[in-house]
Design an enzyme around this catalytic site. Structure first.
Site, PDB file in Angstrom:
ATOM      1  N   GLU A 104     123.304  34.357 124.147  1.00 11.62           N
ATOM      2  CA  GLU A 104     123.165  33.004 124.707  1.00 11.62           C
ATOM      3  C   GLU A 104     124.491  32.474 125.254  1.00 11.62           C
ATOM      4  O   GLU A 104     124.819  31.297 125.113  1.00 11.62           O
ATOM      5  CB  GLU A 104     122.594  32.015 123.672  1.00 11.62           C
ATOM      6  CG  GLU A 104     121.113  32.133 123.490  1.00 11.62           C
ATOM      7  CD  GLU A 104     120.717  33.116 122.399  1.00 11.62           C
ATOM      8  OE1 GLU A 104     121.412  33.187 121.375  1.00 11.62           O
ATOM      9  OE2 GLU A 104     119.716  33.817 122.578  1.00 11.62           O
ATOM     10  N   ASP A 153     123.416  35.866 128.456  1.00 10.12           N
ATOM     11  CA  ASP A 153     123.355  37.199 127.861  1.00 10.12           C
ATOM     12  C   ASP A 153     122.597  37.166 126.538  1.00 10.12           C
ATOM     13  O   ASP A 153     122.034  36.132 126.141  1.00 10.12           O
ATOM     14  CB  ASP A 153     124.760  37.783 127.692  1.00 10.12           C
ATOM     15  CG  ASP A 153     125.642  37.015 126.709  1.00 10.12           C
ATOM     16  OD1 ASP A 153     125.117  36.198 125.917  1.00 10.12           O
ATOM     17  OD2 ASP A 153     126.870  37.242 126.716  1.00 10.12           O
ATOM     18  N   GLU A 178     123.175  37.626 109.126  1.00 16.66           N
ATOM     19  CA  GLU A 178     123.439  37.936 110.526  1.00 16.66           C
ATOM     20  C   GLU A 178     124.755  38.695 110.656  1.00 16.66           C
ATOM     21  O   GLU A 178     124.834  39.715 111.346  1.00 16.66           O
ATOM     22  CB  GLU A 178     123.496  36.649 111.343  1.00 16.66           C
ATOM     23  CG  GLU A 178     123.700  36.863 112.821  1.00 16.66           C
ATOM     24  CD  GLU A 178     123.541  35.569 113.606  1.00 16.66           C
ATOM     25  OE1 GLU A 178     122.695  35.525 114.518  1.00 16.66           O
ATOM     26  OE2 GLU A 178     124.274  34.592 113.302  1.00 16.66           O
TER      27      GLU A 178
END
Length: 352
Positions: A162, A159, A313
């Site tokens: 990963e 996905d 992130e």
């Protein structure tokens, strides 16, 4: 600090001479260029009329696909003969900045999403610039990407995170549909229309449980990337009842104080709130004219910026399991910052 200007600076300064965008310049594991991340990053530059820089990336991907397009023919031959496809046969999800495969063992490189996302981003670039000549220039790579998608769209693959290599993922299918449908606005081919319709029908038939879309076939779980079904890939409209049910579950289960988790069981760095996914929620709120909620998301993202103006992130204000945070730090170091995809999604949110 003007975070829009800072985000543009971070992205442009971290574009290599080849045209590739490094995922994060300060995080060794992300010292590569992903087709998926990079396509959204290039699209963010398109929103601010940085067309030359965006096109450099699209051309880089064109060269990469042409370099490895023989793999698509190998896969086609193996499927026709009923032979097993090996890991080395697939096109990679990420490449070195020079445009070559990286050979790190154990990385989930069989991901289809990037090829659909690139087709979509190129289409958006043409729509904004009028450069329809790119369809002819990219003829070989576009056809290779479409063939690759046609051959493998309904195969289990990693996905967008990963993970879950043995599943068929709804957000991956959304990327594929969005790319195939968008590029066919220029190709106008019946067989490409048929492929897009097949993917959409597959999603609507197989990726719904309990009146909401699911993370992958065979589960009732959700993932915040399901927002992609409507924004930007238009599998369904934001007014679709199944999609509205999905958004409600995302809000209830994954969205905390304007920060968005990936999914409930996420433990990567403890499973914190992702900047780029929060921006996607903001895009949804703008689409449905919930202006105050969208503004709250924008302000939350801006507060997450570091003193240098970097967007990481994720932030771990409400982690799913904080005990995992030090484990990942010991393995890979601190959370990636800046993450170019985070900056890109903030730019896209601010542009709407």
């Amino acid at each position: 600090m003007d975070l829009v200007e800072k985000s543009l600076e971070v992205i442009i300064n971290n574009q290599s001479k080849s045209g590739a965008f490094i995922a994060s310049p300060s995080f060794d594991t992300y010292a590569f260029s992903w087709l998926r991340d990079g396509s959204f990053i290039a699209n963010s530059l398109d929103q601010y009329k940085k067309y030359d820089e965006a096109e450099k990336f699209y051309r880089w991907v064109n060269d990469v696909i042409n370099r490895y397009s023989d793999k698509v023919n190998v896969i086609e031959d193996k499927i026709s003969r009923g032979e097993r496809i090996s890991r080395k046969d697939y096109l990679n999800a990420r490449f070195t900045l020079e445009g070559f495969e990286e050979k790190k063992e154990g990385w989930g490189n069989f991901q289809l999403d990037g090829y659909g996302t690139w087709l979509w981003a190129v289409s958006e670039h043409i729509k904004l610039t009028g450069k329809t000549e790119l369809i002819d220039e990219f003829h070989n790579s576009i056809n290779a990407a479409l063939k690759y998608i046609k051959l493998l769209a309904f195969y289990p693959n990693y996905d967008i995170w990963e993970e879950n290599y043995d599943k068929i993922h709804t957000s991956t299918l959304a990327c594929l549909y969005g790319g195939v449908k968008a590029i066919n606005d220029y190709l106008k081919k019946d067989e490409v229309t048929k492929l897009a319709n097949q993917i959409k029908t597959y999603i609507l038939t197989n990726c719904v449980e309990d009146e909401h879309f699911v993370k992958f076939i065979g589960t009732k779980e959700i993932d915040s990337s399901l927002l992609w079904l409507a924004i930007p890939f238009n599998v369904v409209d934001v007014s679709d009842d199944i999609f509205k049910n999905t958004v409600k579950k995302i809000e209830d289960d994954l969205f905390v104080d304007n920060g968005m988790h990936r999914y409930k069981k996420d433990t990567y760095y403890g499973g914190g709130e992702w900047i780029l996914l929060s921006a996607w929620m903001g895009l949804y709120y703008k689409k449905v004219n919930e202006t105050e909620k969208a503004e709250a998301v924008e302000k939350w993202i801006e507060k997450c910026a570091t003193e240098e103006g970097y967007l990481p992130e994720q932030v771990c204000l409400h982690p799913n399991d904080e005990t995992y945070y030090p484990k990942w730090v010991d393995m890979w170091g601190e959370i990636a910052s800046p993450l170019l995809w985070s900056h890109a999604m903030y730019l896209i949110l601010k542009s709407k």
